[in-house]
Design a protein around this motif. Structure first.
Motif, mmCIF file in Angstrom:
data_model
loop_
_atom_site.group_PDB
_atom_site.id
_atom_site.type_symbol
_atom_site.label_atom_id
_atom_site.label_comp_id
_atom_site.label_asym_id
_atom_site.label_seq_id
_atom_site.Cartn_x
_atom_site.Cartn_y
_atom_site.Cartn_z
ATOM 1 N N THR A 104 0.811 -1.224 0.000
ATOM 2 C CA THR A 104 0.000 0.000 0.000
ATOM 3 C C THR A 104 0.844 1.274 0.000
ATOM 4 O OG1 THR A 104 -0.060 0.127 2.409
ATOM 5 C CG2 THR A 104 -1.799 -1.173 1.340
ATOM 6 N N VAL A 105 0.139 2.359 -0.248
ATOM 7 C CA VAL A 105 0.747 3.684 -0.193
ATOM 8 C C VAL A 105 0.714 4.136 1.276
ATOM 9 C CG1 VAL A 105 0.502 6.042 -1.054
ATOM 10 C CG2 VAL A 105 0.143 4.119 -2.588
ATOM 11 N N GLY A 106 1.604 3.585 2.070
ATOM 12 C CA GLY A 106 1.691 3.892 3.494
ATOM 13 C C GLY A 106 0.512 3.323 4.267
ATOM 14 N N ALA A 107 0.485 3.631 5.572
ATOM 15 C CA ALA A 107 -0.629 3.181 6.408
ATOM 16 C C ALA A 107 -1.904 3.931 6.036
ATOM 17 C CB ALA A 107 -0.298 3.385 7.880
ATOM 18 N N PRO A 216 1.647 1.737 12.542
ATOM 19 C CA PRO A 216 2.839 2.338 11.935
ATOM 20 C C PRO A 216 3.957 2.645 12.935
ATOM 21 C CG PRO A 216 1.086 3.976 12.084
ATOM 22 C CD PRO A 216 0.500 2.665 12.534
ATOM 23 N N TYR A 217 3.675 2.520 14.251
ATOM 24 C CA TYR A 217 4.718 2.825 15.248
ATOM 25 C C TYR A 217 5.295 1.558 15.872
ATOM 26 C CZ TYR A 217 2.835 7.488 14.712
ATOM 27 O OH TYR A 217 2.421 8.682 14.179
ATOM 28 N N ARG A 218 5.074 0.408 15.224
ATOM 29 C CA ARG A 218 5.444 -0.888 15.818
ATOM 30 C C ARG A 218 6.901 -0.948 16.283
ATOM 31 N NH1 ARG A 218 4.268 -5.023 18.166
ATOM 32 N NH2 ARG A 218 2.378 -3.826 18.326
ATOM 33 N N GLU A 219 7.821 -0.339 15.555
ATOM 34 C CA GLU A 219 9.236 -0.414 15.965
ATOM 35 C C GLU A 219 9.589 0.656 16.999
ATOM 36 O OE1 GLU A 219 8.472 -1.143 12.814
ATOM 37 O OE2 GLU A 219 9.077 -3.232 13.048
ATOM 38 N N LEU A 220 8.726 1.635 17.175
ATOM 39 C CA LEU A 220 9.038 2.716 18.119
ATOM 40 C C LEU A 220 8.423 2.388 19.482
ATOM 41 C CD1 LEU A 220 9.883 4.064 15.480
ATOM 42 C CD2 LEU A 220 8.897 6.166 16.302
ATOM 43 N N GLY A 251 7.882 10.186 3.270
ATOM 44 C CA GLY A 251 7.622 10.791 1.965
ATOM 45 C C GLY A 251 7.604 9.785 0.829
ATOM 46 N N ASP A 252 8.120 8.597 1.080
ATOM 47 C CA ASP A 252 8.225 7.604 0.003
ATOM 48 C C ASP A 252 7.018 6.673 -0.071
ATOM 49 O OD1 ASP A 252 10.764 8.268 -1.195
ATOM 50 O OD2 ASP A 252 11.626 7.724 0.734
ATOM 51 N N ARG A 253 6.139 6.730 0.932
ATOM 52 C CA ARG A 253 4.821 6.106 0.887
ATOM 53 C C ARG A 253 4.844 4.609 0.630
ATOM 54 N NH1 ARG A 253 3.059 8.147 3.765
ATOM 55 N NH2 ARG A 253 0.885 7.799 3.257
ATOM 56 N N ILE A 254 5.192 3.856 1.650
ATOM 57 C CA ILE A 254 5.176 2.403 1.477
ATOM 58 C C ILE A 254 4.688 1.703 2.760
ATOM 59 C CG2 ILE A 254 7.669 2.219 2.022
ATOM 60 C CD1 ILE A 254 5.786 -0.003 -0.496
ATOM 61 N N GLY A 255 3.790 0.755 2.574
ATOM 62 C CA GLY A 255 3.249 -0.020 3.693
ATOM 63 C C GLY A 255 2.537 -1.249 3.143
ATOM 64 N N TYR A 256 1.790 -1.925 4.003
ATOM 65 C CA TYR A 256 1.000 -3.070 3.533
ATOM 66 C C TYR A 256 -0.223 -3.269 4.418
ATOM 67 C CZ TYR A 256 3.265 -5.832 7.280
ATOM 68 O OH TYR A 256 3.718 -6.283 8.491
#
Ligand code: PLP
Length: 393
Positions: A104-107, A216-220, A251-256
């Motif tokens: 996807t395009v980010g979360a 989107p904050y899973r690693e933080l 800014g690069d817009r990547i997720g799933y």
């Protein structure tokens, strides 16, 4: 009216964000950027890890393979398979295969295709307040009705209140942990109870309630042995992920979006996600980024950079008399507003050129949000300025 009524109304409701932004820009013009302390931005401050740039360099040299053409709307099959293998291996979604993952395009893109796929007009989506304000717009985008359920005083899920809010039109529940704006990581026991309550409610109302874990904050996360994503605790679940924060590539817009293989209609949902990814106009997630993140599944920015800032600000704000709980994750703090009226306090802070977001914007008046994804100058100057706001010099 040129602009559709719904969009016009939404823009008016969201206009305080623009006003804050304009006020900040005006302060920068008047006093210079070095004299303005902006804690409003949810923008990853760090540069991506070195491995990301190396990977981009390598990808730039790959020619003649057709990597930059259109591709299946769900993404490169080998990318989806690699992510599925990882999620299955981590026991997040045992048995997950590439077919259950849509790039996807980010979360933000992931949340929109998930809601578009699941919602019929008038279906209700429960969110836990305080919450990421964009959810309201995403749910409205797809004809849903937002239903807010307050979290407890320490921002944990009130499972009883969620159960009580579920009715025949409830289709989904969004769970964002660790949470924007509170930084709260919901404990394992809460997630187990929530999963139990959802299963019970499904039996009562006679249809699935999809838990959408927006992660989107899973690693933080700054605690040892954190619980797995909320999606693990309920069969009818989707996991929405993004590398915006973990690799600092917002800014690069990547997720799933990954669909729990145990979910009712898992295959059909994956098909819906793929179709809506196309028809909402995303078409597919950026090709280069799909290839990059697959090679960087073990890479992350230095989480300690954020942890150090969290510790410093929590201690400093408490010293100044702010009431707050130390968050377990994200890069946000959510202290109680010293003035009962959070918007009034935000305006008072502006007089010392400190920019904060009022809790009202997240559905929890009486609090303010600070992002500590900021440089040292902002932290040092901001603490001194807040001391003046609090009447201590
Ligand atoms: N969900 C939450 C809770 C967020 O805070 C954000 C961004 O700040 C998003 C989703 C969107 O993130 P992305 O950049 O991956 O679209």
């Amino acid at each position: 009216m040129a602009v559709a009524r719904g969009v016009q109304e939404a823009m008016t409701r969201a206009s305080w964000i623009r006003r804050m932004f304009e006020r900040g820009a005006e302060l920068v013009r008047q006093h210079g950027a070095q004299n303005v302390f902006d804690f409003t931005l949810g923008n990853p401050y760090l540069e991506p890890p070195a491995a990301f740039f190396d990977c981009l360099g390598e990808l730039a040299r790959r020619r003649g393979e057709g990597l930059h053409r259109y591709m299946p709307n769900a993404g490169f099959p080998q990318v989806r398979a690699a992510i599925a293998e990882r999620l299955a291996g981590q026991e997040i979604f045992p048995g997950l295969r590439g077919e259950g993952v849509v790039m996807t395009v980010g979360a933000a893109g992931g949340m929109n295709i998930a809601l578009k796929t699941l919602l019929d007009p008038g279906d209700e989506v429960i969110v836990l307040a305080p919450f990421f304000a964009e959810y309201g717009f995403y749910v409205a985008n797809h004809g849903g009705v937002l239903k807010t359920v307050e979290t407890s005083a320490d921002f944990d899920v009130d499972v009883g209140a969620v159960a009580a809010a579920i009715g025949p039109r409830t289709k989904a529940l969004i769970v964002n942990s660790p949470n924007n704006p509170t930084g709260r990581l919901y404990p394992r026991a809460t997630l187990e109870a929530l999963g139990g309550a959802l299963a019970e409610a499904e039996r009562r109302i006679g249809h699935p309630i999809y838990l959408i874990a927006d992660d989107p904050y899973r690693e933080l996360i700054y605690v040892d042995d954190p619980p797995p994503p909320a999606a693990v605790f309920h069969a009818n679940s989707l996991l929405v992920y993004s590398w915006s924060k973990s690799l600092s590539v917002a800014g690069d817009r990547i997720g799933y979006v990954a669909v729990n293989p145990r979910a009712d209609g898992a295959e059909a949902i994956a098909g819906g996600l793929t179709f809506t990814n196309r028809t909402l106009g995303y078409v597919n997630a950026p090709a280069v980024m799909q290839l990059a993140v697959t090679r960087l599944l073990d890479a992350s920015i230095d989480v300690n950079w954020y942890r150090t800032r969290r510790d410093r600000l929590v201690a400093a704000l408490r010293d100044l008399g702010f009431e707050l709980r130390a968050p377990e994750g994200t890069f946000y703090l959510f202290p109680r507003s010293p003035d009962a009226d959070d918007v009034a306090f935000v305006n008072r802070a502006l007089e010392e050129r400190v920019l904060l977001v009022p809790g009202t914007g997240f559905g929890r008046p009486g609090y303010v949000r600070l992002s500590y994804s900021v440089d040292d100058r902002t932290i040092d100057g901001g603490i001194a300025a807040l001391a003046r706001v609090m009447g201590r010099r």
